[in-house]
Design a protein around this motif. Structure first.
Motif, PDB file in Angstrom:
ATOM      1  N   LEU A   1       0.811  -1.216   0.000  1.00 27.34           N
ATOM      2  CA  LEU A   1       0.000   0.000   0.000  1.00 27.34           C
ATOM      3  C   LEU A   1       0.843   1.263   0.000  1.00 27.34           C
ATOM      4  CD1 LEU A   1      -2.985  -0.815   2.395  1.00 27.34           C
ATOM      5  CD2 LEU A   1      -2.947  -0.748  -0.091  1.00 27.34           C
ATOM      6  N   LEU A   2       2.023   1.223   0.603  1.00 31.83           N
ATOM      7  CA  LEU A   2       2.852   2.421   0.730  1.00 31.83           C
ATOM      8  C   LEU A   2       3.075   3.127  -0.609  1.00 31.83           C
ATOM      9  CD1 LEU A   2       4.669   4.342   2.333  1.00 31.83           C
ATOM     10  CD2 LEU A   2       6.510   2.671   2.109  1.00 31.83           C
ATOM     11  N   PRO A   3       3.549   2.463  -1.663  1.00 33.96           N
ATOM     12  CA  PRO A   3       3.726   3.170  -2.926  1.00 33.96           C
ATOM     13  C   PRO A   3       2.425   3.402  -3.682  1.00 33.96           C
ATOM     14  CG  PRO A   3       4.402   0.894  -3.177  1.00 33.96           C
ATOM     15  CD  PRO A   3       4.084   1.085  -1.722  1.00 33.96           C
ATOM     16  N   LEU A   4       1.394   2.617  -3.395  1.00 27.76           N
ATOM     17  CA  LEU A   4       0.129   2.787  -4.108  1.00 27.76           C
ATOM     18  C   LEU A   4      -0.608   4.047  -3.690  1.00 27.76           C
ATOM     19  CD1 LEU A   4      -1.280  -0.860  -4.177  1.00 27.76           C
ATOM     20  CD2 LEU A   4      -0.207   0.419  -6.037  1.00 27.76           C
ATOM     21  N   LEU A   5      -0.430   4.473  -2.447  1.00 24.16           N
ATOM     22  CA  LEU A   5      -1.145   5.655  -1.963  1.00 24.16           C
ATOM     23  C   LEU A   5      -0.782   6.920  -2.738  1.00 24.16           C
ATOM     24  CD1 LEU A   5      -1.147   5.036   1.895  1.00 24.16           C
ATOM     25  CD2 LEU A   5      -3.036   4.777   0.297  1.00 24.16           C
ATOM     26  N   PRO A   6       0.504   7.270  -2.925  1.00 18.12           N
ATOM     27  CA  PRO A   6       0.802   8.463  -3.719  1.00 18.12           C
ATOM     28  C   PRO A   6       0.395   8.320  -5.183  1.00 18.12           C
ATOM     29  CG  PRO A   6       2.826   7.303  -3.124  1.00 18.12           C
ATOM     30  CD  PRO A   6       1.719   6.697  -2.333  1.00 18.12           C
ATOM     31  N   ILE A   7       0.437   7.097  -5.709  1.00 17.63           N
ATOM     32  CA  ILE A   7      -0.020   6.904  -7.087  1.00 17.63           C
ATOM     33  C   ILE A   7      -1.510   7.215  -7.195  1.00 17.63           C
ATOM     34  CG2 ILE A   7      -0.411   5.193  -8.904  1.00 17.63           C
ATOM     35  CD1 ILE A   7       2.123   3.763  -7.963  1.00 17.63           C
ATOM     36  N   ALA A   8      -2.305   6.664  -6.285  1.00 17.54           N
ATOM     37  CA  ALA A   8      -3.755   6.897  -6.320  1.00 17.54           C
ATOM     38  C   ALA A   8      -4.085   8.364  -6.089  1.00 17.54           C
ATOM     39  CB  ALA A   8      -4.434   6.023  -5.267  1.00 17.54           C
ATOM     40  N   LEU A   9      -3.409   8.982  -5.134  1.00 14.63           N
ATOM     41  CA  LEU A   9      -3.668  10.389  -4.854  1.00 14.63           C
ATOM     42  C   LEU A   9      -3.244  11.258  -6.028  1.00 14.63           C
ATOM     43  CD1 LEU A   9      -4.638  12.502  -2.875  1.00 14.63           C
ATOM     44  CD2 LEU A   9      -2.365  12.517  -1.836  1.00 14.63           C
TER      45      LEU A   9
END
Length: 258
Positions: free
Chosen positions: A22-30
């Motif tokens: 989830l750590l790298p996915l959060l900035p991608i989604a945001l």
């Protein structure tokens, strides 16, 4: 309501978002969500998340992260002479294990138990296993005891089944050992976890000789391991990256909570 239990699950929830995947996915989604109104910022955040995701799986970067948290020194052959007991820390459970009649320890815990069993066999020292669970679960220490006695033929003298994290491992294990007059232990856990575990057990009043196992890196100068020298991402490098970040965050959290 049990405040300590609430804080425990809150910590687990925060960890889920602070760790891969989830750590790298959060900035991608945001970043993608911001593209319409703030396209420049959105692109920066999205590509930053992609870059972070790559750093967490590329063998070269993961190898560096692992080297920052692992204890590279194995237990010296003569270290057990002054020890009173062996303490083996739990690492989790596998709930669906029908071949074992229900549930058992996970592969991380099994790595620790295998090495702890070898130490017990070669030194003759008594063994304490430490690991708890929620109110509805069988304490992990009970599962660990079963593995040691049924699969490795090692008698477990003490079972500490109340702890939910490393700090509680240390607190409750030290209470058991202090009652018997034992203070010098061989501490068995993963090499990446050893520094934090040793600090907690020493803070609890025990004299610790680290007995690490399960290295993720390769510290043999003669080795030419693709994991350290480069190569393509794999499930192994992704797992090692997760473990390194998990341990780094654990150390930070423990420092802040002292």
């Amino acid at each position: 309501m049990d405040l300590s239990l609430l804080l425990f699950w809150l910590k687990k929830l925060i960890a889920a978002f602070a760790l891969p995947p989830l750590l790298p996915l959060l900035p991608i989604a945001l970043g993608l969500a911001l593209l319409g109104r703030f396209p420049r910022l959105g692109r920066i955040m999205a590509w930053g998340g992609v870059a972070l995701g790559l750093l967490l799986v590329l063998p070269a970067s993961v190898g560096w992260m692992v080297a920052q948290v692992e204890d590279p020194t194995p237990l010296p052959p003569t270290a057990a002479v002054n020890a009173d007991a062996i303490v083996i820390l739990g690492a989790g459970r596998r709930e669906y294990a029908p071949e074992f009649g229900g549930e058992t320890v996970n592969r991380l815990a099994l790595e620790r138990l295998r090495y702890g069993a070898r130490l017990a066999r070669t030194t003759g020292l008594p063994v304490l296993v430490s690991g708890g669970g929620s109110a509805s679960e069988t304490p992990e220490a009970v599962l660990m005891k079963a593995v040691l006695e049924e699969d490795f033929g090692i008698t477990v003298r003490w079972t500490e089944g109340r702890s939910r994290d490393t700090r509680e491992n240390a607190r409750y294990s030290s209470a058991i050992l202090n009652a018997t007059g034992m203070r010098r232990i061989l501490l068995v856990t993963h090499a990446a976890h050893m520094s934090r575990a040793q600090a907690e057990f020493e803070a609890a009043g025990l004299a610790v000789q680290p007995a690490p196992t399960g290295w993720l890196g390769d510290y043999d100068e003669r080795a030419h391991d693709v994991f350290l020298l480069g190569g393509l991402p794999s499930q192994n490098s992704a797992y090692a990256g997760w473990f390194a970040v998990h341990e780094a965050l654990g150390r930070l959290a423990y420092r802040l909570s002292r």
